[in-house]
Structures are given as C-alpha cells and as structure tokens.
Design a protein around this motif. Structure first.
Motif, PDB file in Angstrom:
ATOM      1  N   TYR A 242     -62.740-101.007  28.445  1.00 49.74           N
ATOM      2  CA  TYR A 242     -62.313-101.005  26.919  1.00 49.74           C
ATOM      3  C   TYR A 242     -63.218-100.053  26.578  1.00 49.74           C
ATOM      4  O   TYR A 242     -64.328 -99.555  26.989  1.00 49.74           O
ATOM      5  N   LYS A 243     -62.831 -99.297  25.426  1.00 47.45           N
ATOM      6  CA  LYS A 243     -63.830 -98.133  24.689  1.00 47.45           C
ATOM      7  C   LYS A 243     -63.237 -98.052  23.321  1.00 47.45           C
ATOM      8  O   LYS A 243     -61.878 -98.513  22.868  1.00 47.45           O
ATOM      9  N   THR A 244     -64.083 -97.331  22.548  1.00 47.94           N
ATOM     10  CA  THR A 244     -63.619 -97.062  21.216  1.00 47.94           C
ATOM     11  C   THR A 244     -63.486 -95.514  20.983  1.00 47.94           C
ATOM     12  O   THR A 244     -64.257 -94.663  21.911  1.00 47.94           O
ATOM     13  N   GLN A 245     -62.756 -95.152  20.350  1.00 50.00           N
ATOM     14  CA  GLN A 245     -62.775 -93.527  19.826  1.00 50.00           C
ATOM     15  C   GLN A 245     -62.869 -93.537  18.202  1.00 50.00           C
ATOM     16  O   GLN A 245     -62.539 -94.664  17.599  1.00 50.00           O
ATOM     17  N   MET A 246     -63.112 -92.315  17.808  1.00 48.22           N
ATOM     18  CA  MET A 246     -63.350 -92.127  16.341  1.00 48.22           C
ATOM     19  C   MET A 246     -62.572 -90.739  16.070  1.00 48.22           C
ATOM     20  O   MET A 246     -62.372 -90.010  16.925  1.00 48.22           O
ATOM     21  N   ALA A 247     -62.594 -90.657  14.559  1.00 44.68           N
ATOM     22  CA  ALA A 247     -62.064 -89.429  14.109  1.00 44.68           C
ATOM     23  C   ALA A 247     -62.335 -89.373  12.461  1.00 44.68           C
ATOM     24  O   ALA A 247     -62.657 -90.387  12.058  1.00 44.68           O
ATOM     25  N   VAL A 248     -62.300 -88.228  12.085  1.00 48.25           N
ATOM     26  CA  VAL A 248     -62.810 -87.873  10.445  1.00 48.25           C
ATOM     27  C   VAL A 248     -61.745 -86.861   9.959  1.00 48.25           C
ATOM     28  O   VAL A 248     -61.077 -86.223  10.631  1.00 48.25           O
ATOM     29  N   HIS A 249     -61.368 -87.346   8.658  1.00 45.79           N
ATOM     30  CA  HIS A 249     -60.364 -86.356   8.163  1.00 45.79           C
ATOM     31  C   HIS A 249     -61.065 -85.962   6.494  1.00 45.79           C
ATOM     32  O   HIS A 249     -61.655 -86.804   6.091  1.00 45.79           O
ATOM     33  N   ALA A 250     -60.679 -84.674   6.180  1.00 44.50           N
ATOM     34  CA  ALA A 250     -60.852 -84.517   4.889  1.00 44.50           C
ATOM     35  C   ALA A 250     -59.926 -83.333   4.517  1.00 44.50           C
ATOM     36  O   ALA A 250     -59.533 -82.532   5.276  1.00 44.50           O
ATOM     37  N   GLU A 251     -59.481 -83.011   3.344  1.00 46.78           N
ATOM     38  CA  GLU A 251     -58.751 -81.970   2.753  1.00 46.78           C
ATOM     39  C   GLU A 251     -59.797 -80.848   2.615  1.00 46.78           C
ATOM     40  O   GLU A 251     -60.472 -80.886   1.732  1.00 46.78           O
ATOM     41  N   GLY A 252     -59.584 -79.763   3.587  1.00 50.92           N
ATOM     42  CA  GLY A 252     -60.556 -78.783   3.792  1.00 50.92           C
ATOM     43  C   GLY A 252     -61.380 -78.828   5.023  1.00 50.92           C
ATOM     44  O   GLY A 252     -60.874 -79.096   5.889  1.00 50.92           O
ATOM     45  N   SER A 253     -62.899 -78.849   4.773  1.00 47.51           N
ATOM     46  CA  SER A 253     -63.539 -78.845   5.836  1.00 47.51           C
ATOM     47  C   SER A 253     -64.908 -79.471   5.446  1.00 47.51           C
ATOM     48  O   SER A 253     -65.039 -80.063   4.644  1.00 47.51           O
ATOM     49  N   ASN A 254     -65.939 -79.277   6.519  1.00 47.27           N
ATOM     50  CA  ASN A 254     -67.131 -80.141   6.326  1.00 47.27           C
ATOM     51  C   ASN A 254     -67.362 -81.375   6.745  1.00 47.27           C
ATOM     52  O   ASN A 254     -68.315 -82.043   6.382  1.00 47.27           O
ATOM     53  N   ALA A 255     -66.271 -82.088   7.105  1.00 45.14           N
ATOM     54  CA  ALA A 255     -66.417 -83.750   7.277  1.00 45.14           C
ATOM     55  C   ALA A 255     -66.946 -83.660   8.808  1.00 45.14           C
ATOM     56  O   ALA A 255     -66.635 -83.078   9.860  1.00 45.14           O
ATOM     57  N   GLN A 256     -67.734 -84.780   9.141  1.00 45.10           N
ATOM     58  CA  GLN A 256     -68.509 -85.156  10.124  1.00 45.10           C
ATOM     59  C   GLN A 256     -68.417 -86.663  10.306  1.00 45.10           C
ATOM     60  O   GLN A 256     -68.736 -87.193   9.444  1.00 45.10           O
ATOM     61  N   ILE A 257     -68.269 -87.084  11.546  1.00 46.74           N
ATOM     62  CA  ILE A 257     -68.630 -88.595  11.867  1.00 46.74           C
ATOM     63  C   ILE A 257     -69.394 -88.683  13.161  1.00 46.74           C
ATOM     64  O   ILE A 257     -69.110 -87.705  13.934  1.00 46.74           O
TER      65      ILE A 257
END
Length: 162
Positions: free
Chosen positions: A125-140
């Motif tokens: 088992y494992k986890t995954q992550m993602a990040v979203h923003a309208e535009g840029s500069n988003a980080q997780i």
C-alpha cells in the motif's frame, strides 16, 4: 484454525520522514508505503494513514489532494475538481505573509480504509499526492520537515479476520 471474524491477526507499521516535494497536478508517490502478507484470502486490511504535509503558493487558491493505492490500483481518493482531474483540499489565505497574498497550510492527511485484497501474497500500500492552482507557483510537500518540525508520516496496516 478457527478464527473469529473481526479479530486482529497482525499489525504492521511503516514510517518515513524523508521529505518529498511536487508542483504537479498529476499524482506522485509521497514516499510513504509498506507491505503486509495476509494469512487468509478472506481477511480484510484496515489501512490507517497519518501523513504530514504542507501546501504552499505565492498567491491565493492552492489545492492539495491525496490518494491511497494497493499496488498500482487506486482504492481511495479525495475530492476532485469539476473535471475529476484536479485534487483539492484545505486552503488557507493569508494576505499579510510576505507583504502580499500567500496560501500556506501545514496539516495531516488522516484516513482509515477497510480493504479486501483477496490474497495471501505480500500486498503493498502507498499514498500519492498532487497539487493544483489556477496559474503556477503551487507546491505540496509530504513529510514537511522544516525548522526542526517532526515530519514523520505513518502507515499502519492491520489484518482483520474475515
């Protein structure tokens, strides 16, 4: 052996404190994973995740999301945007930080999920992550570990008799 349904047969805990960072709205591995070998194909696996993370963007509206996989199969995922493609979660807006708009949240992703792998083979088992923003500069970041904070994340797997 006659085992009563619902009894806990084994508990395995995995941990990591290695930080992983992503700016992608495609899901990527967080570094938190582990395996358990069920003793019976009728057993269920109770998955418990406690994963520290940070979502950041240099302006407002950054969205972060997680999902849980058995092998390469997604078995649990958080809410998505209208298209079903973009993850979103908690959001924090702070107009005073850095003299302008800034989104930052540090928290823990916690889930409990009862899975039925139907196997006696070692199951990962494992986890995954993602990040979203309208535009840029988003980080997780998972296992966020800046400033001496405890960035440890935990994956606990419990075999439950079926």
């Amino acid at each position: 052996t006659n085992t009563t349904a619902g009894c806990i047969l084994q508990v395995v805990q995995h941990t990591t404190s290695s930080e992983v960072s992503s700016t992608s709205d495609d899901f990527v591995d967080t570094g938190l994973s582990g395996a358990i070998t069920p003793s019976s194909s009728s057993s269920k696996i109770l998955i418990m995740v406690s994963q520290i993370f940070r979502v950041k963007r240099d302006s407002e509206n950054a969205y972060g999301g997680f999902q849980t996989l058995r092998g390469s199969t997604v078995i649990q995922t958080g809410p998505n945007g209208n298209t079903g493609a973009n993850p979103f979660g908690a959001m924090y807006f702070n107009s005073a930080n850095s003299g302008g708009n800034d989104t930052r949240i540090t928290s823990r992703y916690n889930i409990q999920y009862l899975d039925s792998p139907n196997t006696t083979s070692a199951t990962t088992y494992k986890t995954q992550m993602a990040v979203h923003a309208e535009g840029s500069n988003a980080q997780i970041r998972s296992q966020y570990n800046t400033g001496g904070e405890n960035g440890a994340s935990y994956l606990t797997l419990m075999e439950v008799a079926g």
